[in-house]
Design an enzyme around this catalytic site. Structure first.
Site, PDB file in Angstrom:
ATOM      1  N   ASP A  81      36.064  16.408 -18.058  1.00 46.72           N
ATOM      2  CA  ASP A  81      34.918  16.973 -17.350  1.00 46.72           C
ATOM      3  C   ASP A  81      34.259  15.901 -16.505  1.00 46.72           C
ATOM      4  O   ASP A  81      34.162  14.733 -16.914  1.00 46.72           O
ATOM      5  CB  ASP A  81      33.895  17.539 -18.348  1.00 46.72           C
ATOM      6  N   ASP A  93      30.691  15.256 -14.412  1.00 46.87           N
ATOM      7  CA  ASP A  93      29.328  15.710 -14.146  1.00 46.87           C
ATOM      8  C   ASP A  93      28.705  14.878 -13.030  1.00 46.87           C
ATOM      9  O   ASP A  93      28.989  13.675 -12.895  1.00 46.87           O
ATOM     10  CB  ASP A  93      28.471  15.600 -15.408  1.00 46.87           C
ATOM     11  N   ASP A 133      20.689  10.309 -23.647  1.00 45.88           N
ATOM     12  CA  ASP A 133      20.663   9.970 -25.068  1.00 45.88           C
ATOM     13  C   ASP A 133      21.143   8.556 -25.374  1.00 45.88           C
ATOM     14  O   ASP A 133      20.410   7.745 -25.935  1.00 45.88           O
ATOM     15  CB  ASP A 133      21.449  11.015 -25.875  1.00 45.88           C
TER      16      ASP A 133
END
Length: 441
Positions: free
Chosen positions: A60, A62, A139
């Protein structure tokens, strides 16, 4: 922005890192270039940058930008906006989705677009800010790295570049505060450390065991998805050991944790780890693993403990099995939302185990015809990791799948031989009375 977080920008030029456009999805590059041409900032961000830095192959990609979701949608006809808690833009290219997120601030601007639970958990986060703000609210430092398409540099605001090189998972900000914002971060720390072969940094790890009960506040459906990521991504054994090490197993799988603790021989734990090892092998070979089989494995210690308890109370064996299966399933649903399409096959795998000791002809053929037979037989094989007493059953049912008549004949001969050794008369076969022409006896 929290003042004690280091946010000094470090720019790592192209000749000092290994991220190459050749390893980036062409569709992600299209999104980056179009946003730049539209006058916006745009960076590849998060796990893709992290994985590329350690030589991985991200699935993926992003993108982070200062364009609002509505502005992104205005640039891409193949874009849809999703989410309420986190408003995002998805740019769709066939089966590939490039997720585009607007830079988010780490503070409340009074608009009501950032909402916290009383315990500190983030309920909604749609206050937009700068790239510095965005980096601080991510995070882990390893996930706060930005690849800039205009000069091919990596931009680091929180020390993540060094942490990736040192293979460390470190939370940005005060660990207890960040875990209270989103308790699932504790599971993410364990999962990413297992996946990347990183260590969880000492201060990041310290509060996990104490705060583990906060997972009860997380949505059960979200915990189900997190379990699939933990155990069906090819690093199930490491994930399980991480959950044990950091005190998260009792919060995620409470009855399994209790059963493993009370199983002094360690047989149930050996079986569980053997099963997770097999799961990792199947994932590595690109073979499917059913969530029903996974949860049958994860909750088997709990089922065994519940079954023993019921049988000790004098409940008949078959009824005890059904009640134990139902009890474990219902109790686990309080934590993890296991869909019925997985919980029912899971229970069938458990209940079929008692049939494997039966050798009556009709029951053998009925068991072989059961739609869950193959999964149940694979599960029986796993049980040999806990106890060799299942070896005869495994051998019988392995042969029964290819030559049931021979397997049954061998079983009959074995029983007759045992009877002779014990001094018993051989079993007499019942003679069927001939039926009359009218079908009577």
């Amino acid at each position: 922005m929290q003042p004690h977080i280091r946010t000094q920008l470090q720019i790592i030029p192209r000749d000092q890192h290994n991220v190459s456009r050749r390893d980036i999805s062409p569709n992600a590059l299209r999104v980056l270039y179009r946003l730049r041409e539209g006058g916006f900032e745009a960076y590849l961000v998060g796990g893709a940058v992290r994985d590329l830095l350690i030589g991985g192959h991200p699935k993926d990609f992003d993108v982070a930008t200062n364009a609002t979701p509505e502005e992104v949608k205005g640039l891409f006809r193949n874009c849809r906006l999703i989410g309420r808690r986190f408003r995002l833009a998805h740019v769709v290219y066939g089966r590939e989705i490039i997720e585009v997120a607007t830079f988010r601030a780490n503070s409340d601007d009074g608009s009501g677009d950032r909402e916290l639970h009383e315990g500190g958990r983030v309920l909604r986060d749609n206050v937009y800010g700068s790239i510095e703000d965005d980096a601080v609210r991510r995070d882990f430092t390893a996930n706060a790295l930005y690849y800039a398409i205009e000069d091919f540099s990596v931009r680091d605001y929180t020390g993540g570049f060094d942490d990736v090189r040192n293979r460390l998972m470190r939370l940005i900000g005060d660990p207890e505060t960040r875990y209270r914002e989103d308790p699932v971060r504790m599971l993410r720390a364990v999962r990413l450390a297992a996946k990347l072969d990183f260590e969880i940094e000492t201060e990041t790890a310290k509060p996990i065991a104490q705060l583990a009960p906060l997972l009860r506040e997380a949505a059960p459906a979200r915990l189900f998805e997190e379990c699939l990521k933990l155990f069906l991504s090819g690093h199930a054994v490491k994930s399980f050991l991480g959950l044990e090490r950091h005190g998260l197993l009792p919060a995620l799988l409470p009855e399994t944790a209790a059963a493993l603790k009370s199983n002094r021989s360690g047989a149930l734990r050996r079986m569980l780890l053997e099963g997770l090892k097999g799961t990792d092998t199947r994932v590595a070979n690109d073979e499917p693993v059913s969530p029903a089989f996974l949860f049958a494995l994860l909750l088997w210690p709990a089922y065994c403990r519940a079954l023993i308890t019921l049988q000790a109370q004098g409940v008949h064996a078959a009824e005890a099995q059904r009640r134990a299966a139902d009890r474990v399933t219902v109790h686990q649903l309080e934590t993890i939302a296991l869909p019925r399409r997985f919980s029912l096959p899971m229970q069938e795998i458990w209940l079929l185990q008692s049939r494997f000791s039966q050798r009556q002809r009709k029951r053998v053929f009925r068991t072989l015809a059961h739609p869950r037979f193959r999964a149940a037989f694979d599960f029986l094989n796993l049980r040999m990791a806990a106890s060799e007493e299942h070896a005869d059953d495994v051998a019988f049912w392995r042969e029964a799948q290819t030559d049931p008549a021979h397997a049954l004949a061998a079983a009959d001969a074995h029983r007759d031989a045992e009877s002779s050794e014990e001094g018993d008369a051989p079993r007499k076969r019942r003679r069927r009375r001939r039926k009359t022409a009218h079908g009577g006896e």
